[in-house]
Every structure is written in C-alpha cells, then in structure tokens.
Write an enzyme that holds these catalytic residues in place. Structure first.
Site, PDB file in Angstrom:
ATOM      1  N   ARG A  61       0.825  -1.214   0.000  1.00 35.57           N
ATOM      2  CA  ARG A  61       0.000   0.000   0.000  1.00 35.57           C
ATOM      3  C   ARG A  61       0.863   1.271   0.000  1.00 35.57           C
ATOM      4  O   ARG A  61       0.502   2.275  -0.630  1.00 35.57           O
ATOM      5  CB  ARG A  61      -0.913  -0.023   1.230  1.00 35.57           C
ATOM      6  N   HIS A  65       0.311   4.233  -2.667  1.00 32.49           N
ATOM      7  CA  HIS A  65       0.002   5.598  -2.239  1.00 32.49           C
ATOM      8  C   HIS A  65       1.127   6.568  -2.581  1.00 32.49           C
ATOM      9  O   HIS A  65       0.903   7.780  -2.656  1.00 32.49           O
ATOM     10  CB  HIS A  65      -0.315   5.633  -0.744  1.00 32.49           C
ATOM     11  N   GLY A  71       3.758  10.600  -8.888  1.00 32.64           N
ATOM     12  CA  GLY A  71       4.713   9.591  -9.326  1.00 32.64           C
ATOM     13  C   GLY A  71       5.424   8.873  -8.194  1.00 32.64           C
ATOM     14  O   GLY A  71       5.320   9.240  -7.018  1.00 32.64           O
TER      15      GLY A  71
END
Length: 317
Positions: A61, A65, A71
């Site tokens: 995750r 994120h 980017g």
C-alpha cells in the site's frame, strides 16, 4: 556549408537519445553499485512479514500511495517540514498508512552496504514486490533507477488517492487519470486479497447498503458498531486474509466485498465480467496484477539528475 547545421541536428538528436535513456528504468540499475541490495531488501521484508503477515499489505500500500501522488518518488515517506506539509496526514493515509519502520530499517542496512546509492522510492517498489511474493502472490521484475523527491504534496495526496467511498465511474476515472484501463483497475484492486481496513472506512456500507451478504454484514457489525470503534480492523478478504489469491474476487461475487469501492467492481457494471474472469482463471490474475504493478512503478519517476538519493527516507538531504 551546411555541416554545422547537420552537426547541430545530430548533436540535438544525440542529446534526445541520452535524455530518453536517462529516463528509462532498468532492472540492473544497481547490479554494480549495490549488488547485495535486492537480497537485503528481500530478507528484511520476509522477516517483517513473518513477524506480522499484515505488514506485507502495508508495504504494498505504501508503494501504491506513493506512485498515485506525483509519481513513484518516495514523497509519501517525508515528514512535515517548515517548507511543506507531507502526505502522511492525508485522508487516505492518516492513522492507517504503516510500514515506515520497515522502510527505515531497510534504508539503514542499504546505507551501510552502499552509502547514498539506493533510493527510497526503489525500496518501496522492491518491498511491494517482495511482500506480494512472501504472501504467495506472483513475482515480477522490478525496474529500478528512481530517485527521491525533495518535496511532498498533501493536497495531491488528498486528491489523487482513490477513496473507499467511490462509485465505479469515479474509480474508473481515478485510475484512468493515471493511465490505467478498467482491466488494470480490477487487477490492482486484487491487492485487497491481503490486508485489513478500519471500521470507519466500511461502516456506511455495513449499515446502509443492500448489496451485501446479510450474514457477512452481521458478522462484521460486532466489531464495527454504528458509532465508536472507528479504528477496529476487519480483513479485506474474509476468506484468506494473509494469502495473495483470487478469493477477494470470489467474495465480490458473493456480495462480501468489505469496502463500498470493492463491491462496486461487481455490482452490475462494466467490470463484472473481469471479476468473473479472475474467479475462473487465477493465473490470469497473477499475470495481469504483475504487469499492472510494473506499469504503476513507472509512473513519473525522477531519473538522471532529477531529485536526489535521500540518506534518511523521512527527510530531504
């Protein structure tokens, strides 16, 4: 007479090629400068995941994120400074994003091996892959050579990370904005075969939505009351919470998606067929997920002389 012009044209073309080459990531980027890096990261991730299986989902995750906000540049790891507010307090990250300690451990080990060489953004990319593998999922070749940002954006984090409350149309738009099609959205959502979510993110679905299996909803309400218990956790995949497989998609077909955004993938819309495809062919899920992860890791990386190689992932050099 036109030799200078030809030379200029050739030189400009040469510079263009150099520019393109410097912007390309490579799986062998550190093979000479830090040859033991990948094995070091894999060992650290395996250790962290064996201590707490949930950490695999947390590290995956972190990469997601990071990449969805300007980017894959490790901006998500930066603490607040006098010059900018970091992304850790964004709605999707506050009180839920974790794994920073594992990243710091890996970074300190790599700084001992090869000081100032291996970027924090590449640590996130490799740790995400190694986490999926540690939990029984597919592997892929991680492209390397990203550099680290010198700033972060709370507003971009609040805008670009898809919320668990989104309907299918908004999910499709959110992923399309990053270059992903509907199939890739569904494949990447398969990451919810591991990890857990807080009661606050799925309470409204439990108590207000009809397209949820009644016994599933009842079993969750004990741990997620209509008020209070916001931080109480439930597995995103009720069947095999610590195994990367296609059970998440089987759950969706049974109306056992935990988040509103999960169940939206199988609610009579355009992605129903793709969910069914992953139920019947888990091999295609592995392939599609791996390919989509490589694509996500290629979102606007800083390369060449852009950015920096942070020595401490939490702060700019």
């Amino acid at each position: 007479m036109d030799t200078p012009t030809n030379f200029k044209a050739f030189f400009s073309f040469f510079l263009l090629l150099v520019g393109l080459a410097s912007a390309q990531l490579s799986s062998t980027f550190y093979s000479t400068s830090c040859p033991k890096a990948l094995a070091t990261i894999k060992s650290a991730v395996n250790s962290a995941v064996s201590s707490e299986a949930r950490m695999g989902a947390s590290l995956l995750r972190l990469h997601f994120h990071d990449c969805f906000v300007n980017g894959c540049d490790a901006s998500v790891l930066l603490d607040d400074t006098a010059n900018f507010t970091g992304e850790k307090t964004a709605g999707a990250n506050a009180n839920s994003l974790r794994g920073f300690d594992v990243v710091d451990t890996i970074k300190s080990q790599l700084e001992s091996l090869c000081p100032g060489v291996f970027s924090c953004s590449d640590i996130l990319a490799v740790a995400a892959r190694d986490s999926v593998v540690a939990l029984g999922g597919p592997s892929w070749t991680v492209q390397l050579g990203r550099r680290d940002s010198t700033t972060a954006s709370l507003s971009a984090a609040n805008t670009n990370i898809p919320a668990p409350t989104l309907n299918l149309s908004a999910l499709l738009t959110s992923f399309s904005n990053k270059g992903f099609n509907a199939k890739e959205l569904v494949a990447l959502s398969g990451s919810h075969t591991i990890g857990q979510a807080r009661c606050t993110t799925f309470r409204a679905r439990l108590y207000n939505e009809a397209n949820i299996d009644s016994s599933f909803a009842t079993s969750l309400k004990a741990n997620c009351p209509s008020s209070g218990g916001d931080a109480n956790l439930s597995p995103l995949d009720v069947t095999t919470r610590n195994k990367f497989d296609n059970a998440y998609f089987k759950n969706l077909v049974s109306q056992k998606g935990l988040l509103h955004s999960d169940q939206q993938l199988f609610s009579g819309g355009s992605t129903n067929a793709q969910v069914n495809a992953y139920v019947s062919n888990p091999g295609s899920l592995s392939t599609d997920f791996a390919n989509a992860m490589v694509k996500m890791g290629n979102l606007s990386p800083l390369t060449g002389t852009n950015g920096q190689i942070r020595t401490d992932c939490k702060k700019v050099n």
